[in-house]
Write a protein that holds these residues in place. Structure first.
Motif, PDB file in Angstrom:
ATOM      1  N   LYS A 291     -23.272 -66.368 -67.105  1.00  0.00           N
ATOM      2  CA  LYS A 291     -24.723 -67.651 -67.911  1.00  0.00           C
ATOM      3  C   LYS A 291     -24.705 -68.672 -67.121  1.00  0.00           C
ATOM      4  CE  LYS A 291     -21.986 -66.434 -72.480  1.00  0.00           C
ATOM      5  NZ  LYS A 291     -21.299 -66.894 -73.351  1.00  0.00           N
ATOM      6  N   GLN A 292     -24.192 -69.165 -65.927  1.00  0.00           N
ATOM      7  CA  GLN A 292     -24.961 -70.336 -65.258  1.00  0.00           C
ATOM      8  C   GLN A 292     -25.014 -69.875 -64.091  1.00  0.00           C
ATOM      9  OE1 GLN A 292     -20.688 -71.709 -64.681  1.00  0.00           O
ATOM     10  NE2 GLN A 292     -20.481 -72.952 -66.669  1.00  0.00           N
ATOM     11  N   PHE A 293     -24.181 -68.855 -63.417  1.00  0.00           N
ATOM     12  CA  PHE A 293     -24.733 -68.009 -61.933  1.00  0.00           C
ATOM     13  C   PHE A 293     -26.151 -67.440 -61.838  1.00  0.00           C
ATOM     14  CE2 PHE A 293     -24.027 -65.980 -58.314  1.00  0.00           C
ATOM     15  CZ  PHE A 293     -24.397 -66.286 -57.325  1.00  0.00           C
ATOM     16  N   GLU A 294     -25.676 -66.462 -62.987  1.00  0.00           N
ATOM     17  CA  GLU A 294     -27.469 -65.647 -63.487  1.00  0.00           C
ATOM     18  C   GLU A 294     -27.312 -64.718 -62.293  1.00  0.00           C
ATOM     19  OE1 GLU A 294     -31.225 -67.601 -63.732  1.00  0.00           O
ATOM     20  OE2 GLU A 294     -30.133 -68.259 -66.163  1.00  0.00           O
ATOM     21  N   PRO A 295     -26.430 -63.840 -61.714  1.00  0.00           N
ATOM     22  CA  PRO A 295     -25.731 -62.895 -60.856  1.00  0.00           C
ATOM     23  C   PRO A 295     -27.637 -61.813 -61.117  1.00  0.00           C
ATOM     24  CG  PRO A 295     -24.675 -62.499 -61.735  1.00  0.00           C
ATOM     25  CD  PRO A 295     -25.111 -63.493 -62.440  1.00  0.00           C
ATOM     26  N   HIS A 296     -27.861 -61.143 -59.695  1.00  0.00           N
ATOM     27  CA  HIS A 296     -28.250 -59.791 -60.409  1.00  0.00           C
ATOM     28  C   HIS A 296     -27.775 -58.443 -59.907  1.00  0.00           C
ATOM     29  CE1 HIS A 296     -31.934 -63.181 -57.710  1.00  0.00           C
ATOM     30  NE2 HIS A 296     -31.981 -62.501 -58.286  1.00  0.00           N
ATOM     31  N   ILE A 297     -26.748 -59.360 -59.336  1.00  0.00           N
ATOM     32  CA  ILE A 297     -25.774 -57.522 -59.494  1.00  0.00           C
ATOM     33  C   ILE A 297     -24.293 -58.324 -59.220  1.00  0.00           C
ATOM     34  CG2 ILE A 297     -24.509 -56.223 -58.327  1.00  0.00           C
ATOM     35  CD1 ILE A 297     -27.675 -55.927 -56.240  1.00  0.00           C
ATOM     36  N   ALA A 298     -23.716 -57.685 -60.295  1.00  0.00           N
ATOM     37  CA  ALA A 298     -22.091 -57.986 -60.444  1.00  0.00           C
ATOM     38  C   ALA A 298     -21.286 -56.518 -60.313  1.00  0.00           C
ATOM     39  CB  ALA A 298     -21.938 -58.049 -62.278  1.00  0.00           C
TER      40      ALA A 298
END
Length: 227
Positions: A47-54
């Motif tokens: 929620k904080q980092f808002e990654p494109h890929i996990a």
């Protein structure tokens, strides 16, 4: 492929040694990386980092990778690659049904993970990469042009989408069903042999008479070979 700037990757695994190894390699490739060792931390961090890929390990204490995948997919546009120590078809199907975009079994090479990450970027976040150059091809999605050996190819809209899909997934085996879903759409109703017709047309336009570029894998589908 050039190193990628501005792409955020979230690594989730309960084994610190794996996290450290993958983080070091991906940071060296130019990615922004955050790590988590459990599912709850991963969801909060996302929620904080808002990654494109996990990149998610399936087997974790507490909230497992399946639940993390479900929650991340519900939260927005994120590509999910799931990792498992078991090459279990049921696990694979469960993950894909929850929205996972790709699946890898441990042990795996860093090079394979990197290739799959790059494939996800090309497919889901092409605007972050601008014009994509792969082998002798250049794909410019904004101009809807594909250049091969410095020549702009004359392609119909469907030929463009098909060739782009194959280039961006070069090296991977693509079944007719997968191609129909991604190029023609999930609601396509018709003969799957339409794929063969378009493959033949692309081979003609690429002068691929010996099928060195677009290979047919009998009973499996096709593979774009740019090696």
């Amino acid at each position: 492929m050039q190193k990628v700037k501005g792409i955020k990757i979230l690594l989730v695994d309960d084994e610190p040694s794996i996290l450290e190894f993958l983080e070091m390699g991906l940071v060296n490739e130019g990615f922004e990386v955050q790590t988590a060792q459990d599912g709850m931390t991963a969801v909060t961090l996302a929620k904080q980092f808002e990654p494109h890929i996990a990149v998610l390990d399936v087997m974790m204490p507490g909230m497992d990778g399946f639940e993390v995948c479900r929650m991340l997919k519900k939260g927005g546009n994120i590509a999910v690659i799931m990792l498992t120590a078991k090459d279990d078809v049921d696990d694979r199907i469960k993950g894909l049904n929850l929205g996972a975009d790709d699946y890898m079994s441990k042990p795996f090479s860093f090079e394979e993970l990197l290739a799959r990450i790059q494939a996800r970027i090309r497919n889901q976040f092409p605007n972050l990469m601008g014009e994509v150059a792969i082998g002798s091809f250049r794909v410019d999605d904004r101009r809807r042009e594909i250049v091969y050996l410095d020549q702009v190819l004359e392609l119909s809209p469907t030929e463009y989408e098909l060739l782009k899909f194959m280039i961006l997934n070069q090296g991977l085996v693509l079944s007719k069903t997968m191609i129909l879903d991604k190029v023609w759409g999930y609601d396509f109703v018709g003969d799957e042999n339409i794929v063969e017709v378009y493959i033949r047309s692309l081979r003609d336009k690429l002068n691929d008479k010996e099928h060195h570029l677009i290979r047919t894998l009998r009973g499996a589908g096709y593979r774009m070979d740019l090696s």
